[in-house]
Each structure stands twice: as C-alpha cells, then as structure tokens.
Design a protein around this motif. Structure first.
Motif, PDB file in Angstrom:
ATOM      1  N   LEU A  95       0.831  -1.208   0.000  1.00 59.38           N
ATOM      2  CA  LEU A  95       0.000   0.000   0.000  1.00 59.38           C
ATOM      3  C   LEU A  95       0.862   1.253   0.000  1.00 59.38           C
ATOM      4  N   ALA A  96       1.934   1.233   0.792  1.00 54.64           N
ATOM      5  CA  ALA A  96       2.841   2.389   0.818  1.00 54.64           C
ATOM      6  C   ALA A  96       3.485   2.594  -0.544  1.00 54.64           C
ATOM      7  N   GLY A  97       3.816   1.500  -1.213  1.00 54.79           N
ATOM      8  CA  GLY A  97       4.414   1.598  -2.537  1.00 54.79           C
ATOM      9  C   GLY A  97       3.440   2.156  -3.563  1.00 54.79           C
ATOM     10  N   LEU A  98       2.175   1.730  -3.495  1.00 53.76           N
ATOM     11  CA  LEU A  98       1.160   2.256  -4.404  1.00 53.76           C
ATOM     12  C   LEU A  98       0.944   3.752  -4.160  1.00 53.76           C
ATOM     13  N   LEU A  99       0.991   4.140  -2.916  1.00 51.98           N
ATOM     14  CA  LEU A  99       0.775   5.539  -2.566  1.00 51.98           C
ATOM     15  C   LEU A  99       1.904   6.427  -3.067  1.00 51.98           C
ATOM     16  N   ALA A 100       3.120   5.955  -2.878  1.00 50.05           N
ATOM     17  CA  ALA A 100       4.291   6.756  -3.269  1.00 50.05           C
ATOM     18  C   ALA A 100       4.671   6.562  -4.733  1.00 50.05           C
ATOM     19  N   GLY A 101       4.152   5.478  -5.329  1.00 50.23           N
ATOM     20  CA  GLY A 101       4.514   5.192  -6.715  1.00 50.23           C
ATOM     21  C   GLY A 101       5.939   4.721  -6.867  1.00 50.23           C
ATOM     22  N   LYS A 102       6.477   4.133  -5.815  1.00 53.71           N
ATOM     23  CA  LYS A 102       7.869   3.679  -5.854  1.00 53.71           C
ATOM     24  C   LYS A 102       7.928   2.151  -5.850  1.00 53.71           C
ATOM     25  N   GLY A 103       8.885   1.628  -6.608  1.00 55.10           N
ATOM     26  CA  GLY A 103       9.081   0.186  -6.655  1.00 55.10           C
ATOM     27  C   GLY A 103       8.025  -0.536  -7.470  1.00 55.10           C
ATOM     28  N   ILE A 104       7.202   0.201  -8.206  1.00 59.34           N
ATOM     29  CA  ILE A 104       6.128  -0.382  -9.008  1.00 59.34           C
ATOM     30  C   ILE A 104       6.184   0.228 -10.400  1.00 59.34           C
ATOM     31  N   PRO A 105       6.069  -0.583 -11.436  1.00 58.31           N
ATOM     32  CA  PRO A 105       6.103  -0.039 -12.807  1.00 58.31           C
ATOM     33  C   PRO A 105       4.975   0.963 -13.028  1.00 58.31           C
ATOM     34  N   PRO A 106       5.158   1.930 -13.903  1.00 59.88           N
ATOM     35  CA  PRO A 106       4.113   2.928 -14.172  1.00 59.88           C
ATOM     36  C   PRO A 106       2.841   2.272 -14.728  1.00 59.88           C
ATOM     37  N   VAL A 107       1.708   2.931 -14.474  1.00 58.46           N
ATOM     38  CA  VAL A 107       0.438   2.481 -15.035  1.00 58.46           C
ATOM     39  C   VAL A 107       0.504   2.598 -16.557  1.00 58.46           C
ATOM     40  N   GLN A 108       0.013   1.586 -17.231  1.00 57.74           N
ATOM     41  CA  GLN A 108       0.026   1.598 -18.692  1.00 57.74           C
ATOM     42  C   GLN A 108      -1.351   1.832 -19.298  1.00 57.74           C
ATOM     43  N   ARG A 109      -2.400   1.483 -18.539  1.00 60.34           N
ATOM     44  CA  ARG A 109      -3.759   1.640 -19.059  1.00 60.34           C
ATOM     45  C   ARG A 109      -4.642   2.268 -17.985  1.00 60.34           C
ATOM     46  N   THR A 149      -3.591   7.906 -11.369  1.00 64.28           N
ATOM     47  CA  THR A 149      -2.695   7.846 -10.209  1.00 64.28           C
ATOM     48  C   THR A 149      -3.371   8.393  -8.969  1.00 64.28           C
ATOM     49  N   HIS A 150      -4.095   9.500  -9.117  1.00 64.40           N
ATOM     50  CA  HIS A 150      -4.802  10.069  -7.977  1.00 64.40           C
ATOM     51  C   HIS A 150      -5.873   9.116  -7.449  1.00 64.40           C
ATOM     52  N   GLY A 151      -6.536   8.391  -8.356  1.00 68.96           N
ATOM     53  CA  GLY A 151      -7.538   7.423  -7.917  1.00 68.96           C
ATOM     54  C   GLY A 151      -6.930   6.325  -7.070  1.00 68.96           C
ATOM     55  N   ILE A 152      -5.762   5.853  -7.469  1.00 73.58           N
ATOM     56  CA  ILE A 152      -5.053   4.824  -6.691  1.00 73.58           C
ATOM     57  C   ILE A 152      -4.624   5.391  -5.342  1.00 73.58           C
ATOM     58  N   GLN A 153      -4.071   6.587  -5.362  1.00 66.94           N
ATOM     59  CA  GLN A 153      -3.600   7.200  -4.120  1.00 66.94           C
ATOM     60  C   GLN A 153      -4.764   7.475  -3.158  1.00 66.94           C
ATOM     61  N   ARG A 154      -5.878   7.929  -3.701  1.00 62.74           N
ATOM     62  CA  ARG A 154      -7.019   8.224  -2.841  1.00 62.74           C
ATOM     63  C   ARG A 154      -7.523   6.956  -2.160  1.00 62.74           C
ATOM     64  N   ALA A 155      -7.578   5.860  -2.917  1.00 66.76           N
ATOM     65  CA  ALA A 155      -8.012   4.590  -2.331  1.00 66.76           C
ATOM     66  C   ALA A 155      -7.058   4.145  -1.228  1.00 66.76           C
ATOM     67  N   ALA A 156      -5.776   4.307  -1.453  1.00 71.16           N
ATOM     68  CA  ALA A 156      -4.784   3.915  -0.447  1.00 71.16           C
ATOM     69  C   ALA A 156      -4.867   4.810   0.786  1.00 71.16           C
ATOM     70  N   LEU A 157      -5.119   6.100   0.584  1.00 70.45           N
ATOM     71  CA  LEU A 157      -5.224   7.023   1.717  1.00 70.45           C
ATOM     72  C   LEU A 157      -6.424   6.690   2.599  1.00 70.45           C
ATOM     73  N   HIS A 158      -7.511   6.228   1.990  1.00 74.41           N
ATOM     74  CA  HIS A 158      -8.698   5.856   2.753  1.00 74.41           C
ATOM     75  C   HIS A 158      -8.567   4.482   3.400  1.00 74.41           C
ATOM     76  N   ASN A 159      -7.588   3.701   2.977  1.00 80.50           N
ATOM     77  CA  ASN A 159      -7.426   2.335   3.496  1.00 80.50           C
ATOM     78  C   ASN A 159      -6.740   2.387   4.866  1.00 80.50           C
ATOM     79  N   ALA A 214       0.505   4.928   8.543  1.00 79.59           N
ATOM     80  CA  ALA A 214       0.270   6.347   8.837  1.00 79.59           C
ATOM     81  C   ALA A 214       1.422   7.208   8.348  1.00 79.59           C
ATOM     82  N   SER A 215       2.624   6.689   8.422  1.00 75.34           N
ATOM     83  CA  SER A 215       3.786   7.464   7.982  1.00 75.34           C
ATOM     84  C   SER A 215       3.715   7.782   6.496  1.00 75.34           C
ATOM     85  N   ALA A 216       3.137   6.867   5.726  1.00 77.01           N
ATOM     86  CA  ALA A 216       3.000   7.100   4.293  1.00 77.01           C
ATOM     87  C   ALA A 216       1.881   8.100   4.005  1.00 77.01           C
ATOM     88  N   VAL A 217       0.815   8.044   4.792  1.00 74.08           N
ATOM     89  CA  VAL A 217      -0.330   8.926   4.606  1.00 74.08           C
ATOM     90  C   VAL A 217       0.035  10.366   4.949  1.00 74.08           C
TER      91      VAL A 217
END
Length: 505
Positions: free
Chosen positions: A169-183, A221-231, A236-239
């Motif tokens: 979840l922290a990785g999805l939020l920060a966008g680190k360690g995960i390949p960029p979204v393609q679709r 990207t914002h949709g993914i981050q918003r979902a992670a922030l609500h999770n 908490a450190s990532a949020v």
C-alpha cells in the motif's frame, strides 16, 4: 405494473393456493416480491425459478434454492448467486472462469473461497473489470501480485483492499518500486488525449467526472492514491506526507484518516479548502488544540461537522451550537454526556442546547418532565416523544404550544388512542402529526380514517392493523396506486377479496 398484485405478493396472510396462482401469472418484478416471502415452500420456489429466470438468482441468494436445484448452464445467474454464498461446487467456478460473458467472470471474481487455480485464471483475465473485482477481495498474496498490474483500476482495487500488505500500500501511494500504469479508463474511452470541457475540441466526448489523460495518467494515479489514503491498513507514515499535496481530494482523505501525528492535523486545520477542514473536524483523532482552531472556523460546515465529533469538549460544543445551525439531530457527545453534564445542559440558558439534550430518550424523569414544560416550543418538540411522559403532560404540551409540538406528541409511544384521535381531528390538519398517528400502534380506527385524508399518511394508514375492514376494501380502488398496494398487503384482507383481486388480472 399491477400494484394490487404486488401488495398481495407481500401479504403475509396470502393463502398457499393463491401464492401458487400468483406464481403462475408473475412477471420478473412480481417474482422478486414473491421470492421474499418467508412462507414460500421449496416446491413453490423451484416453480417460480422455472418460470422466471431472474427470480432464480434472488431465490438462490436467499437460500431457497440449493446446488441440486440449479443447472449452471441453464441458470447461470442462480449458480453464481450460490457461489457468492460459498455454497456452489468448485466445478461451477472453473466453468464460469472461462465463460465468454465478461459479466459472469466479473461476478465470479467477487465470490469468496474460490479454488487457487480459478483465482490464477481470473488474475490473468484479459478484461480489467474481472481482475479489479478479484483484487477488491483478494488475499494478501494475490493482492500483492496484482499491485503491478498494468491497469489503473486493478491497482485502485488493490489499494482499497484492507488485506493488501502495508508495504505494498505504501508503494502504491508513493509510486515507488512499481512499474508505471500503462492503461486507465480515460484512455480506454478516448483513443486520443483530451482536455475536459469546455476546452475539449470534441464536445461529444464523455470522460469520467474530473478525469483527464494527457499521457501522464495523473487522474488514474490520484484514484489509486485516494483509495490507499482511505485504506486503514496503509501506514500512517506514508499517509502523513500527503497533507500538503496540491490535490484537494487527496488532502481530504488525509484529513479523515485517524491515527496521524498531531502536527499533520494542525497543518490541515488551516488548509485553504473548507472541505478539508470539515472532514478534519469530524475526525475523532484530532486533539484539543485543533478542535479550538476549528471551533472558530468561519465555515458553517466546519463547525457543524465539529459538533458531530464524539471527542469535542462539552464547553466547545455549547459554544458551537450557540452560533451554528445544527438541526434536530442527536450528537455523539450529547449521547455520552454524564448525569452531571445532562443536568447542566438541561439548565442551559440556550434553547438550542436544551433542545439537543431533550432528544435523548434515557433522561431521568425529573429532567424529562422539566423539559416538557420548557417555554421554548423546539425544546418541547424534542422531548415530546420521550417514553414515560404522562397523558396529562402530553396534553399540556399541546395546549401550550399547539401544532408546533403535535407531531412529537403523536410519536410518543405512551400516547393513548383517545389522545391520538383528538390530534387527528385538529383543524387545520396537523399533517406531520397525521403521519406519526398513521404508524402508531395505539391509533384508533377513527384516527386512521382521518389519516387517509393526508397524501403522505394514507399509505402508512392503509397498512395499519386497526384500519376498519370497510375502509380497506374502498382503498383497493383508490386513485393512488401506492395506497392500493398497501391495502392489498394488509394482513386482515379477507381471502375472498384476495381471490377477487387475482381474478381480475
């Protein structure tokens, strides 16, 4: 739609032979009504499922059909409903995992306890909707694997899944360690990049609300981050790092998140967006310093939200309600006020404060009775439905404040039939009181007849056990079809009348 038949389908007194007859004439809507009957036999359920395929799904979901009653080839919706309850065989899951109908695969993906090989098949499905549905309820292992899926909607589902490992979840939020979204959904709707209207050169384009795609996948990207922030499983450190993000929706998600450092909440308390501050005001994790800042906020919604915070100090709450319109509602802090606090609130010089405490239904008798004689009608209206008030006190309320308190008096569980009858005869009609009388268990036949004159009360009155039989029969020909349906559903409707209603179809 025949409202009389729908009423009969819901009538608990409908004889079994008439249930059988209704099944034979049922359309899909009526079949759903029949499928909800508590007395439906297994034979009736199977007959109904044979006649109306859509009802088979409903019946299976409510346990009226078993796997032995369902052929997954001829009744796929019912079979999927059983799989959704965890009661379908694994062979069915393997069958639907390769079904050419994407909607069936998507439904299957949301079923619990799927075999491992089925999960693997669905995770590799070419349609992102299927994979996203799987991701919402996936196990930690599967969710972690799907976090690198090329489609944004799948990643958003992983981000919303509370079983997803915190590190993922922290990785999805920060966008680190995960390949960029393609679709993403936007690009799938529009082959060419677009700008949202009114600048959009293609007026017939229909992107999702607030979405845009210029190749950077920012909306996705914002949709993914918003979902992670609500999770709540996201660390908490990532949020906390998103408290100053330029996106207001993302900051609002942070403001609603519990368990963050006090400094984060202090920063959000002075956020320029009122929506952020309002979301923060309802957060029970904020400390007294932040509460004090928000209590002085000029935004009405901010103070109103703060009033609903269960941790707001009582003195601050009193200050808020004295200058903010809260409305006739129950506030969490009022609900847990101590006996001493209840006494203090009941003696407040502010009617709005006394009104709030008057809405509690566990007040000591002496405080309840004192509020019943309050000079302010809004306070009396709030306490009027409190159980334990004598008939004499209820009548005194009406004598003193008239129509302004009649609805509250009519809602009192101890109101007598005679009192309700008197209220029903008030001229001009006290319409809010009539609606309370129509549902009151002590309502007399005369009081209910008066309720039939009110457009909003008559449907409720038509279903009241005390409504006279003659009135019930007349309501079956009423111009208001909702009234006809309520009358047809009345348990006291004679079986002969029920048969007549069926005969005229």
């Amino acid at each position: 739609m025949d409202h009389a038949l729908h009423g009969l389908a819901a009538n608990p007194s409908l004889p079994p032979d008439l249930v059988d007859r209704l099944i034979l004439v049922a359309d899909p809507d009526l079949a759903d009504e029949l499928a909800d009957r508590a007395d439906l036999t297994h034979d009736q359920a199977t007959t109904l499922a044979t006649r109306i395929e859509s009802s088979a799904q409903h019946l299976a979901r409510h346990g009226m059909l078993t796997a032995a009653d369902v052929d997954p080839v001829t009744r796929p919706a019912a079979a999927l409903a059983l799989l959704g309850k965890g009661s379908g065989p694994a062979a069915w899951a393997r069958l639907f995992a390769k079904d050419p109908d994407v909607s069936r695969r998507e439904t299957l993906a949301g079923c619990p306890g799927l075999p491992r090989d089925v999960v693997e098949t669905l995770a590799a499905d070419p349609d992102s909707r299927v994979v996203a549905e799987l991701a919402f309820g996936a196990t930690p292992e599967v969710a972690a694997a799907l976090a690198t899926h090329p489609h944004a909607e799948v990643r958003r589902a992983v981000a919303a899944n509370e079983a997803t490992p915190p590190t993922v979840l922290a990785g999805l939020l920060a966008g680190k360690g995960i390949p960029p979204v393609q679709r993403c959904p936007v690009r799938e709707r529009e082959e060419a990049a677009f700008v949202p209207a009114p600048q959009c050169p293609r007026p017939n384009s229909d992107p999702p609300a607030g979405a845009s795609c210029d190749g950077s996948r920012e909306s996705a990207t914002h949709g993914i981050q918003r979902a992670a922030l609500h999770n709540p499983a996201t660390p908490a450190s990532a949020v906390a790092g998103f408290a100053e993000h330029p996106s207001e929706p993302l900051r609002r998600a942070v403001a609603a998140r519990r368990g963050l450092p006090a400094a984060v909440y202090a920063r959000l308390a002075v956020d320029p967006a009122p929506g952020v501050r309002a979301d923060l005001a309802e957060n029970p994790s904020i400390d007294d310093a932040v509460i004090e800042i928000l209590a002085e906020d000029r935004g009405h919604d901010v103070r109103r939200c703060l009033a609903h915070n269960p941790r707001v100090p009582l003195d601050v709450l009193v200050r808020i309600v004295g200058r903010t319109r809260i409305g006739p509602t129950s506030l969490p802090r009022i609900a847990v006020a101590s006996p001493t606090e209840v006494e203090e609130l009941a003696r407040s010089p502010l009617p709005t404060v006394r009104m709030l405490i008057a809405r509690r239904r566990d007040l000591p008798a002496e405080i309840r009775d004192a509020l019943a004689t309050d000079p302010d009608a809004a306070v009396v209206m709030s306490v009027a439905a409190h159980p334990g008030l004598s008939e004499a006190r209820l009548r005194a309320m009406v004598d003193r404040h008239g129509v302004r308190v009649m609805a509250g008096v009519a809602a009192n569980p101890d109101a007598t039939g005679q009192l309700l009858e008197e209220l029903s005869r008030h001229r001009p009609p006290a319409r809010k009181a009539l609606r309370e009388i129509a549902r009151h268990p002590h309502a007399t036949p005369r009081a209910l007849l008066a309720c039939l004159a009110d457009e909003k009360a008559r449907c409720t009155a038509a279903g009241h056990p005390a409504l006279p039989a003659q009135a019930l029969a007349e309501l079956l020909d009423h111009d208001d079809l909702q009234v006809v349906e309520a009358a047809a559903a009345h348990p006291s409707l004679p079986a002969a009348v029920m048969a007549q209603l069926l005969h005229r179809t």
